[in-house]
Design a protein around this motif. Structure first.
Motif, PDB file in Angstrom:
ATOM      1  N   ARG A   2       0.835  -1.195   0.000  1.00  0.00           N
ATOM      2  CA  ARG A   2       0.000   0.000   0.000  1.00  0.00           C
ATOM      3  C   ARG A   2       0.867   1.241   0.000  1.00  0.00           C
ATOM      4  O   ARG A   2       1.945   1.275   0.568  1.00  0.00           O
ATOM      5  CB  ARG A   2      -0.900   0.019   1.238  1.00  0.00           C
ATOM      6  CG  ARG A   2      -1.917  -1.111   1.303  1.00  0.00           C
ATOM      7  CD  ARG A   2      -3.143  -0.840   0.487  1.00  0.00           C
ATOM      8  NE  ARG A   2      -4.023   0.075   1.194  1.00  0.00           N
ATOM      9  CZ  ARG A   2      -4.908  -0.325   2.132  1.00  0.00           C
ATOM     10  NH1 ARG A   2      -4.981  -1.578   2.475  1.00  0.00           N
ATOM     11  NH2 ARG A   2      -5.684   0.557   2.713  1.00  0.00           N
ATOM     12  N   PHE A   4      -1.058   4.630  -0.937  1.00  0.00           N
ATOM     13  CA  PHE A   4      -2.002   5.540  -1.559  1.00  0.00           C
ATOM     14  C   PHE A   4      -2.119   6.851  -0.790  1.00  0.00           C
ATOM     15  O   PHE A   4      -1.853   6.919   0.419  1.00  0.00           O
ATOM     16  CB  PHE A   4      -3.382   4.892  -1.662  1.00  0.00           C
ATOM     17  CG  PHE A   4      -3.421   3.692  -2.564  1.00  0.00           C
ATOM     18  CD1 PHE A   4      -3.292   3.832  -3.933  1.00  0.00           C
ATOM     19  CD2 PHE A   4      -3.574   2.419  -2.040  1.00  0.00           C
ATOM     20  CE1 PHE A   4      -3.319   2.735  -4.772  1.00  0.00           C
ATOM     21  CE2 PHE A   4      -3.602   1.306  -2.865  1.00  0.00           C
ATOM     22  CZ  PHE A   4      -3.472   1.469  -4.231  1.00  0.00           C
ATOM     23  N   GLU A   5      -2.527   7.879  -1.503  1.00  0.00           N
ATOM     24  CA  GLU A   5      -2.816   9.161  -0.879  1.00  0.00           C
ATOM     25  C   GLU A   5      -3.996   9.015   0.089  1.00  0.00           C
ATOM     26  O   GLU A   5      -4.846   8.126  -0.092  1.00  0.00           O
ATOM     27  CB  GLU A   5      -3.142  10.207  -1.939  1.00  0.00           C
ATOM     28  CG  GLU A   5      -2.007  10.510  -2.902  1.00  0.00           C
ATOM     29  CD  GLU A   5      -0.850  11.216  -2.197  1.00  0.00           C
ATOM     30  OE1 GLU A   5      -1.120  11.921  -1.210  1.00  0.00           O
ATOM     31  OE2 GLU A   5       0.302  11.037  -2.627  1.00  0.00           O
ATOM     32  N   PRO A   6      -4.060   9.862   1.115  1.00  0.00           N
ATOM     33  CA  PRO A   6      -5.160   9.763   2.086  1.00  0.00           C
ATOM     34  C   PRO A   6      -6.550   9.796   1.446  1.00  0.00           C
ATOM     35  O   PRO A   6      -7.452   9.082   1.891  1.00  0.00           O
ATOM     36  CB  PRO A   6      -4.928  10.970   2.998  1.00  0.00           C
ATOM     37  CG  PRO A   6      -3.461  11.204   2.937  1.00  0.00           C
ATOM     38  CD  PRO A   6      -3.053  10.875   1.525  1.00  0.00           C
ATOM     39  N   THR A   8      -7.453   8.703  -1.521  1.00  0.00           N
ATOM     40  CA  THR A   8      -7.723   7.396  -2.126  1.00  0.00           C
ATOM     41  C   THR A   8      -8.043   6.366  -1.052  1.00  0.00           C
ATOM     42  O   THR A   8      -8.957   5.540  -1.217  1.00  0.00           O
ATOM     43  CB  THR A   8      -6.523   6.936  -2.964  1.00  0.00           C
ATOM     44  OG1 THR A   8      -6.248   7.908  -3.972  1.00  0.00           O
ATOM     45  CG2 THR A   8      -6.803   5.598  -3.628  1.00  0.00           C
ATOM     46  N   GLU A   9      -7.310   6.393   0.056  1.00  0.00           N
ATOM     47  CA  GLU A   9      -7.602   5.496   1.172  1.00  0.00           C
ATOM     48  C   GLU A   9      -9.016   5.737   1.693  1.00  0.00           C
ATOM     49  O   GLU A   9      -9.746   4.792   2.025  1.00  0.00           O
ATOM     50  CB  GLU A   9      -6.584   5.692   2.293  1.00  0.00           C
ATOM     51  CG  GLU A   9      -5.176   5.206   1.967  1.00  0.00           C
ATOM     52  CD  GLU A   9      -5.045   3.695   2.050  1.00  0.00           C
ATOM     53  OE1 GLU A   9      -6.030   3.019   2.401  1.00  0.00           O
ATOM     54  OE2 GLU A   9      -3.945   3.191   1.757  1.00  0.00           O
ATOM     55  N   ARG A  10      -9.418   7.012   1.745  1.00  0.00           N
ATOM     56  CA  ARG A  10     -10.773   7.333   2.220  1.00  0.00           C
ATOM     57  C   ARG A  10     -11.822   6.735   1.291  1.00  0.00           C
ATOM     58  O   ARG A  10     -12.831   6.163   1.756  1.00  0.00           O
ATOM     59  CB  ARG A  10     -10.947   8.854   2.297  1.00  0.00           C
ATOM     60  CG  ARG A  10     -12.319   9.278   2.856  1.00  0.00           C
ATOM     61  CD  ARG A  10     -12.613  10.738   2.609  1.00  0.00           C
ATOM     62  NE  ARG A  10     -12.805  11.029   1.190  1.00  0.00           N
ATOM     63  CZ  ARG A  10     -13.941  10.780   0.528  1.00  0.00           C
ATOM     64  NH1 ARG A  10     -14.963  10.211   1.139  1.00  0.00           N
ATOM     65  NH2 ARG A  10     -14.038  11.088  -0.755  1.00  0.00           N
ATOM     66  N   MET A  12     -11.484   4.118  -0.721  1.00  0.00           N
ATOM     67  CA  MET A  12     -11.505   2.658  -0.568  1.00  0.00           C
ATOM     68  C   MET A  12     -12.218   2.253   0.722  1.00  0.00           C
ATOM     69  O   MET A  12     -12.934   1.246   0.748  1.00  0.00           O
ATOM     70  CB  MET A  12     -10.082   2.102  -0.612  1.00  0.00           C
ATOM     71  CG  MET A  12      -9.451   2.136  -1.998  1.00  0.00           C
ATOM     72  SD  MET A  12      -7.958   1.106  -2.153  1.00  0.00           S
ATOM     73  CE  MET A  12      -6.817   2.018  -1.092  1.00  0.00           C
ATOM     74  N   SER A  13     -12.042   3.035   1.778  1.00  0.00           N
ATOM     75  CA  SER A  13     -12.755   2.750   3.028  1.00  0.00           C
ATOM     76  C   SER A  13     -14.257   2.935   2.859  1.00  0.00           C
ATOM     77  O   SER A  13     -15.058   2.169   3.414  1.00  0.00           O
ATOM     78  CB  SER A  13     -12.242   3.664   4.143  1.00  0.00           C
ATOM     79  OG  SER A  13     -10.902   3.370   4.466  1.00  0.00           O
ATOM     80  N   ASN A 111      -7.690  -5.905   2.252  1.00  0.00           N
ATOM     81  CA  ASN A 111      -7.671  -5.202   0.983  1.00  0.00           C
ATOM     82  C   ASN A 111      -6.779  -5.978   0.022  1.00  0.00           C
ATOM     83  O   ASN A 111      -5.741  -6.511   0.421  1.00  0.00           O
ATOM     84  CB  ASN A 111      -7.125  -3.787   1.197  1.00  0.00           C
ATOM     85  CG  ASN A 111      -7.234  -2.914  -0.028  1.00  0.00           C
ATOM     86  OD1 ASN A 111      -6.649  -3.189  -1.063  1.00  0.00           O
ATOM     87  ND2 ASN A 111      -7.986  -1.824   0.090  1.00  0.00           N
ATOM     88  N   TYR A 113      -4.734  -5.080  -2.100  1.00  0.00           N
ATOM     89  CA  TYR A 113      -3.363  -4.564  -2.183  1.00  0.00           C
ATOM     90  C   TYR A 113      -2.486  -5.075  -1.043  1.00  0.00           C
ATOM     91  O   TYR A 113      -1.259  -4.978  -1.111  1.00  0.00           O
ATOM     92  CB  TYR A 113      -3.374  -3.038  -2.196  1.00  0.00           C
ATOM     93  CG  TYR A 113      -3.933  -2.460  -3.480  1.00  0.00           C
ATOM     94  CD1 TYR A 113      -3.203  -2.502  -4.664  1.00  0.00           C
ATOM     95  CD2 TYR A 113      -5.193  -1.871  -3.512  1.00  0.00           C
ATOM     96  CE1 TYR A 113      -3.711  -1.987  -5.844  1.00  0.00           C
ATOM     97  CE2 TYR A 113      -5.713  -1.345  -4.689  1.00  0.00           C
ATOM     98  CZ  TYR A 113      -4.969  -1.408  -5.854  1.00  0.00           C
ATOM     99  OH  TYR A 113      -5.478  -0.894  -7.020  1.00  0.00           O
ATOM    100  N   ASP A 114      -3.116  -5.611  -0.005  1.00  0.00           N
ATOM    101  CA  ASP A 114      -2.381  -6.164   1.130  1.00  0.00           C
ATOM    102  C   ASP A 114      -2.365  -7.693   1.104  1.00  0.00           C
ATOM    103  O   ASP A 114      -2.040  -8.333   2.106  1.00  0.00           O
ATOM    104  CB  ASP A 114      -3.020  -5.705   2.449  1.00  0.00           C
ATOM    105  CG  ASP A 114      -3.006  -4.198   2.600  1.00  0.00           C
ATOM    106  OD1 ASP A 114      -2.053  -3.569   2.115  1.00  0.00           O
ATOM    107  OD2 ASP A 114      -3.961  -3.652   3.195  1.00  0.00           O
TER     108      ASP A 114
END
Length: 285
Positions: A2, A4-6, A8-10, A12-13, A111, A113-114
């Motif tokens: 992982r 990603f910019e915050p 993008t993380e938001r 995905m969440s 995720n 990606y993990d």
């Protein structure tokens, strides 16, 4: 993997929360047939089994597996199967579905990606994924690198995904009730992330009461092929097909194989595509 910019993380969440809300609706729906009204194998086209080949005794990972209906079918073919999904509710539901069908499947919540860390360094002969998965990936090259890392030398990934043309027509029927295939969305990528009203899901059932926003990233077939090739995988199969496992449009008719197609009088257009890409075997110096 992982990084990603915050923002993008938001997003995905937000998608994870949306799928947590969708899962109880899907489990209660007749769409997936988890009540036994539909066999898991019916979600596979005949060419999928041909392309996958003999699975007995293989180690197989199903990425972004949701309820694990297809995961069950893969396990029934004799593979040692593990499914992965980022939705806690989906993983819990998938475990219940596997138990209902008497399938020996294990599941991991993570995720995609993990996935390398989530599987504890385990590698696989086959990776299976698709049918509505890639649109939730913000970074295809990073995903392809994960797939490469999960595969043993000589192993392959098999992807069966909704065709970009189907996405441009709309995978989910429009809210106005119109059922004809009209261009409604972009065919090509390039405009960035799409924010979607996901109050209603693609199955029957009630509207969601929370987490009603989803984010999707459009990926063309060329983008997918390029990402897989750049990761070091060799493209072996690329198919386009005009059938779906459910009747997206009103004039689609069920064929002898149980899948749905437009009538012969309609233009022939692709609705699904499939790719098999293999990790090369290691050669001695």
């Amino acid at each position: 993997m992982r990084g990603f910019e915050p923002e993008t993380e938001r997003m995905m969440s937000a998608n994870e929360a949306n799928w947590d809300q969708r899962t109880p609706v899907h489990l209660a729906s007749s769409f997936y047939g988890v009540d036994g009204s539909r066999e898991p194998e019916s979600w596979f086209a005949g060419y999928e089994w041909e392309d996958l080949g003999e699975l007995r005794g293989t180690d197989l990972a199903h990425l972004q597996c949701h309820l694990g209906v297809e995961t069950v079918a893969l396990a029934r073919r004799g593979a040692r199967v593990v499914g992965l999904d980022f939705s806690t509710e989906s993983v819990l539901g998938a475990r219940d579905v596997a138990e209902r069908f008497g399938a020996d499947v294990s599941y991991v919540r993570a995720n995609v990606y993990d996935a390398v860390a989530a599987f504890g360094g385990r590698d696989f002969d086959v990776i299976y994924t698709g049918k509505g998965a890639l649109c939730y990936l913000p970074d295809l090259p990073a995903w392809a690198d994960v797939v490469f890392a999960l595969l043993r030398p000589g192993g392959f990934v098999y992807l069966v995904e909704f065709h970009p043309l189907l996405y441009s027509l709309g995978v989910v029927p429009p809210a106005d009730g119109a059922g004809e295939p009209l261009l409604r969305f972009d065919y090509l990528a390039g405009r960035g992330v799409e924010k979607r009203d996901a109050t209603r899901t693609y199955t029957d059932g009630p509207a969601l009461t929370s987490a009603r926003v989803a984010y999707e990233w459009r990926h063309g077939i060329g983008d997918v092929v390029t990402a897989l090739a750049a990761a070091g995988l060799t493209i072996e199969v690329l198919r386009e097909d005009g059938a779906l496992p459910w009747p997206r449009f009103g004039d689609m008719a069920r064929g002898e194989d149980g899948w749905f197609r437009f009538p012969d009088s309609s233009p022939r257009i692709p609705l699904l595509y499939a790719i098999r890409a293999r990790r090369p075997r290691e050669t001695s110096a």
